[in-house]
Design a protein around this motif. Structure first.
Motif, PDB file in Angstrom:
ATOM      1  N   GLU A  54      25.760  26.408 -45.582  1.00  0.00           N
ATOM      2  CA  GLU A  54      26.854  26.698 -46.510  1.00  0.00           C
ATOM      3  C   GLU A  54      26.252  27.242 -47.799  1.00  0.00           C
ATOM      4  O   GLU A  54      25.540  26.535 -48.520  1.00  0.00           O
ATOM      5  CB  GLU A  54      27.668  25.432 -46.787  1.00  0.00           C
ATOM      6  N   MET A  55      26.539  28.479 -48.112  1.00  0.00           N
ATOM      7  CA  MET A  55      25.867  29.168 -49.210  1.00  0.00           C
ATOM      8  C   MET A  55      26.457  28.833 -50.575  1.00  0.00           C
ATOM      9  O   MET A  55      25.760  28.899 -51.588  1.00  0.00           O
ATOM     10  CB  MET A  55      25.917  30.687 -48.991  1.00  0.00           C
ATOM     11  N   ASN A  56      27.735  28.481 -50.639  1.00  0.00           N
ATOM     12  CA  ASN A  56      28.408  28.417 -51.935  1.00  0.00           C
ATOM     13  C   ASN A  56      28.892  27.024 -52.320  1.00  0.00           C
ATOM     14  O   ASN A  56      29.769  26.884 -53.158  1.00  0.00           O
ATOM     15  CB  ASN A  56      29.609  29.375 -51.938  1.00  0.00           C
ATOM     16  N   LEU A  57      28.348  26.005 -51.700  1.00  0.00           N
ATOM     17  CA  LEU A  57      28.826  24.649 -51.980  1.00  0.00           C
ATOM     18  C   LEU A  57      27.955  23.893 -52.964  1.00  0.00           C
ATOM     19  O   LEU A  57      28.383  22.890 -53.508  1.00  0.00           O
ATOM     20  CB  LEU A  57      28.927  23.840 -50.683  1.00  0.00           C
ATOM     21  N   CYS A  58      26.709  24.329 -53.172  1.00  0.00           N
ATOM     22  CA  CYS A  58      25.786  23.584 -54.016  1.00  0.00           C
ATOM     23  C   CYS A  58      25.129  24.510 -55.031  1.00  0.00           C
ATOM     24  O   CYS A  58      25.218  25.735 -54.943  1.00  0.00           O
ATOM     25  CB  CYS A  58      24.715  22.885 -53.170  1.00  0.00           C
TER      26      CYS A  58
END
Length: 666
Positions: A54-58
Motif C-alpha cells: 500500500e503506497m499511500n497509507l503511511c
C-alpha cells in the motif's frame, strides 16, 4: 462479497482482480503462504512478498502491506491483515520501547525496525481507505500512520522487534465490540503467526475482562493459569514486587479453600451462595470439595453447553442409549434406594448396606449396581444423594441431605416430572450469572467479613493475582533443517572492552541470530555475514566489526564446514564505534520501592525530590515484606488443608456407624 474491502464506496474501488485471498484459519502455518525456514527477519521478508504493498497509507520510510483473509465462505466474511514495517528513524518520539521495559527486557539493544501486525476494526479500515481515495493524506501526511499504528480499538495489534522479541498489545473480541471474530480465534491466529515467523519471546499485559470479571483471576483460580495460558503464556513479571513463588502460593491459597468453610461463613448473610453450591454439586458426577474445583467445573460446563439449549440440573440416573433397563425400572430402583437412605435418618450408610436394603424390593442386582453408581452427588426430589469414600474404612458410603430449605422457592428438582422440567434446566445465561455472583461475593468482596478469620487469605491472594499482569511465552528455537547446500549456525556477539578481558570470560550480550552459509564458506566470509546480520538488526551496531571467535583458534581462510557442527552456537567478539543504547534508557531513574520493586513495572511511580528514587504512589500491598507475605500465604494453605481434613473426619465420626461404634467416649 461481504468483507472489509467492500464495506464502503471508497473501499470498493480498491479491489484488485488478481488479489489473492488466504484462509484465516491456516494463515501463518508453514507453507501458508510461504515456507518459514529462516530466521525471524528473513521469515518476515518472505511473508510480505505475498502481500499487497500500500503506497499511500503511511509516511515516507514506513512500508505497509495488506493480506485479505477469508474467515468463512458461507456466509462470506473476510478480514484484512496489515503488516507495517516501521524503521527506528521513523520513531523519533518513541525511540525506546516501554513494553520491553515493563516486562523486564530493558537491557535489550534498540532494534533497527519494528513490525506491526494489525487486524483493524471495520470502521478503521473504511476510514483509512476512504482517506486514501480522496487523497486527503496529501494535506495531512501523518494521518495514515496514525490510523494504522497509533489508533486504539484494533481487533488485534501485535508488534515485533527485528530480533524476534514481540508484544501482543491488544485482543478485542466480541466482548469488546468485534462483530467478526471471537477472542480465542484472534489469539489462535496470533499464536500461529508467532510460531510460523519463529519469534523468540512474546509478552502481553493481561487486562482481559468478561462481563466485569478479570479473567486472569477467574481462570487462575479455576485452572491455575490465566486465560492466555491455553496458548502457553506463563508468569512473566509481577507488579509491586510480586514474584513467581508468591503468585503460585496465592493461587493455591484460593484454589484450596473448602466449600464447607465458605458455606459456613457466608450462608448466614448470603443464602444464594449455598444455593449455587448445591446446584452445581448436583450437576457434577464427582464431589466438589474446594472453590477451585467448583469454578473449574462451572467453566468446563460452560464450554460444553450450547448457547440456546439447556441441560438438566438433575439427571441422577441417566439411561444410556444402550442401557438394558427401561427408564421406568431405573426410576423405580432410584426411589427404593432413596427410601432406604431416608429410613437411616440421614446417616452415612455403606454401599453394601444400602444395596442389601434395596434388594428386598428390587431383585435385579445389576440394576441396583447401575443406579448406585449413577446416583452419587445428584438430586432426587427434595434430597441430595451424597456419596464419598470413608477415609477410615475406605468403603463407599451414601447419605441423604435435605435441600428443601436450600431451595426456598420450591427449586427442589423432581426426577422425571414433566411439570417440574422448567426448574430442572440451567441455561448458559444462568451459568454465567452464577459465575459472576461467586466472583463478586467471594473473589471480589471487600466487606469486613472477608478480611478477618479464615477468609482473610482471599482478598490478599486476589490482590496478588491481579497484580500479575505481564505474561510471557517463549517460542523455542529449534535446530533449523539443512536445505540443499545451505547450512545454518546460531551466532551472537559481544563487545571487547578497553581493558582487554580474556575472551573466554566474555558473555553474549545479544540473542542468537540464525546465519546461513554454504559448504565452501570460510571464516572470513562467515565473519562478514555476522557483521551484516547484526548491523541489520540493531540500530547501534552499524559500525560493528568482528575481530575473533570466542573459545576458538581458527584462521580466516579455514572452512566453516568441518570446524564446527551444524546448528552450533558461536560467540563473535568485536568492537563498535557507536555508544550502545538499550530499551530502558528513558530517564526513569532508580526504582527502589518498599514493595520490593527494583524496575519500572508500568504502575504509577513518584520520585523523591531529595534522593530522586522512584517509588509506587499507593498500593494495598506496597508496604508488605515479600518474604513475610509468602510465609503468610503458605500458612493459610496449610490451615485450609488441615481444616478440610478435620471437617471431613469429624463428619464421619458422628455419622458413620462403623467409625462411631469404635470411638471411646470419655
Amino acid at each position: 462479497m461481504s468483507s472489509y474491502l467492500d464495506g464502503g464506496g471508497g473501499c470498493r474501488k480498491r479491489r484488485r482482480g488478481g488479489e489473492r485471498i488466504f484462509k484465516f484459519k491456516s494463515f501463518g502455518e508453514n507453507g501458508c503462504p510461504v515456507e518459514f525456514d529462516g530466521s525471524f527477519r528473513n521469515n518476515v521478508k518472505a511473508l510480505v512478498e505475498y502481500g499487497n504493498l500500500e503506497m499511500n497509507l503511511c509516511n515516507d520510510g514506513v512500508l505497509c502491506w495488506t493480506f485479505q483473509l477469508e474467515v468463512h465462505r458461507h456466509p462470506p466474511l473476510n478480514v484484512l491483515l496489515f503488516v507495517v514495517e516501521e524503521p527506528v528513524r521513523a520513531s523519533s518520539i518513541n525511540l525506546h520501547c516501554k513494553h520491553c521495559r515493563y516486562v523486564g527486557w530493558g537491557n535489550h539493544m534498540i532494534c533497527n525496525k519494528k513490525y506491526h501486525f494489525l487486524l483493524p476494526s471495520k470502521d478503521t479500515v473504511a476510514s483509512c481507505f476512504n482517506c486514501d481515495e480522496t487523497n486527503s493524506y496529501e494535506s495531512n501526511p501523518e494521518k495514515g500512520k496514525l490510523n494504522l499504528v497509533e489508533l486504539k480499538g484494533h481487533i488485534m495489534h501485535g508488534v515485533f522487534h527485528s530480533n524476534g522479541f514481540g508484544h501482543l498489545l491488544c485482543v478485542n473480541g466480541m466482548e469488546m465490540g468485534s462483530d467478526q471474530l471471537a477472542g480465542y480465534q484472534i489469539t489462535e491466529f496470533w499464536d500461529r503467526l508467532c510460531t510460523g515467523l519463529q519469534a523468540r519471546k512474546v509478552s502481553l499485559c493481561d487486562t482481559s475482562r468478561k462481563r466485569g470479571m478479570e479473567l486472569r483471576l477467574l481462570y487462575g483460580v479455576a485452572y491455575g493459569h490465566p486465560w492466555f495460558g491455553r496458548w502457553g503464556y506463563k508468569f512473566g513479571r509481577g507488579c509491586y514486587g510480586v514474584n513467581k513463588p508468591i503468585y503460585q502460593k496465592a493461587i493455591e491459597a484460593i484454589q484450596g479453600i473448602p466449600l464447607c468453610l465458605l458455606n459456613h461463613h457466608l450462608s448466614i448473610s448470603n443464602n444464594e451462595v449455598s444455593v449455587i453450591f448445591s446446584r452445581y454439586q448436583a450437576l457434577s458426577d464427582h464431589s466438589i470439595v474446594t472453590l477451585g474445583d467448583l469454578l473449574h467445573f462451572m467453566l468446563k460446563l460452560r464450554s460444553r453447553l450450547p448457547e440456546e439449549n439447556i441441560t438438566s440440573s438433575c439427571n441422577p440416573t441417566t439411561v444410556e442409549t444402550n442401557c438394558r433397563w427401561s427408564p421406568k425400572r431405573v426410576e423405580a430402583a432410584t426411589r427404593v434406594i432413596v427410601e432406604a437412605l431416608k429410613n437411616r435418618e440421614f446417616r452415612w450408610v455403606s454401599r453394601q448396606e444400602v444395596r442389601d436394603a434395596a434388594r428386598a424390593y428390587i431383585g435385579d442386582t445389576g440394576l441396583l449396581d447401575f443406579v448406585l453408581k449413577s446416583l452419587g452427588n445428584h438430586i432426587v426430589g427434595n434430597y441430595l444423594v451424597r456419596r464419598c469414600l470413608n477415609p477410615v474404612t475406605k468403603v463407599l458410603e451414601y447419605c441423604l441431605e435435605d435441600i428443601s430449605t436450600v431451595f426456598p422457592n420450591s427449586e427442589a428438582l423432581i426426577m422425571n416430572n414433566s411439570k417440574a422440567k422448567p426448574r430442572n434446566k440451567i441455561t448458559k445465561v444462568q451459568l454465567m450469572k452464577d459465575i459472576g455472583y461467586l466472583y463478586k461475593h467471594i473473589l471480589n468482596d471487600q466487606k469486613p467479613t472477608m478480611s478477618t478469620g479464615v477468609l482473610s487469605a482471599i482478598p490478599m491472594a486476589t490482590r496478588i493475582i491481579l497484580d500479575t499482569k505481564f505474561l510471557l511465552k517463549e517460542y523455542t528455537e529449534e535446530q533449523l533443517p539443512i536445505r540443499g547446500n545451505s547450512f545454518k549456525l546460531f551466532c551472537t556477539v559481544t563487545l571487547r572492552n578497553n581493558e582487554g578481558i580474556d575472551e573466554g570470560s566474555k558473555k553474549p550480550m545479544l540473542p542468537y541470530e540464525c546465519v546461513s552459509f554454504n559448504e565452501n564458506t570460510t571464516f572470513d566470509e562467515l565473519r562478514q555475514e555476522v557483521e551484516k546480520c547484526f548491523r541489520e538488526v540493531y540500530w547501534r551496531l552499524r559500525s560493528f566489526v568482528v575481530e575473533a571467535v570466542a573459545n576458538m583458534s581458527v584462521k580466516g581462510s579455514d572452512l566453516v564446514v568441518g570446524s564446527v557442527e551444524m546448528g552450533q552456537k558461536l560467540v563473535f567478539i568485536g568492537s563498535n564505534d557507536d555508544q550502545i543504547g538499550s530499551e530502558d534508557s528513558s530517564g526513569t531513574g532508580i526504582v527502589d520501592c518498599l514493595c520490593g520493586a527494583k524496575e519500572d513495572d508500568g504502575e504509577r511511580l513518584i520520585s523523591c525530590d531529595i534522593c530522586e528514587v522512584w517509588q509506587h504512589t499507593s498500593h494495598a500491598l506496597a508496604n508488605a515484606d515479600a518474604d513475610a507475605l509468602l510465609n503468610n500465604i503458605e500458612k493459610w494453605v496449610v490451615i485450609m488443608m488441615n481444616l478440610q481434613r478435620f471437617y471431613l473426619g469429624i463428619l464421619h465420626i458422628f455419622t458413620c456407624p462403623v467409625v462411631r461404634n469404635n470411638v471411646k467416649v470419655l
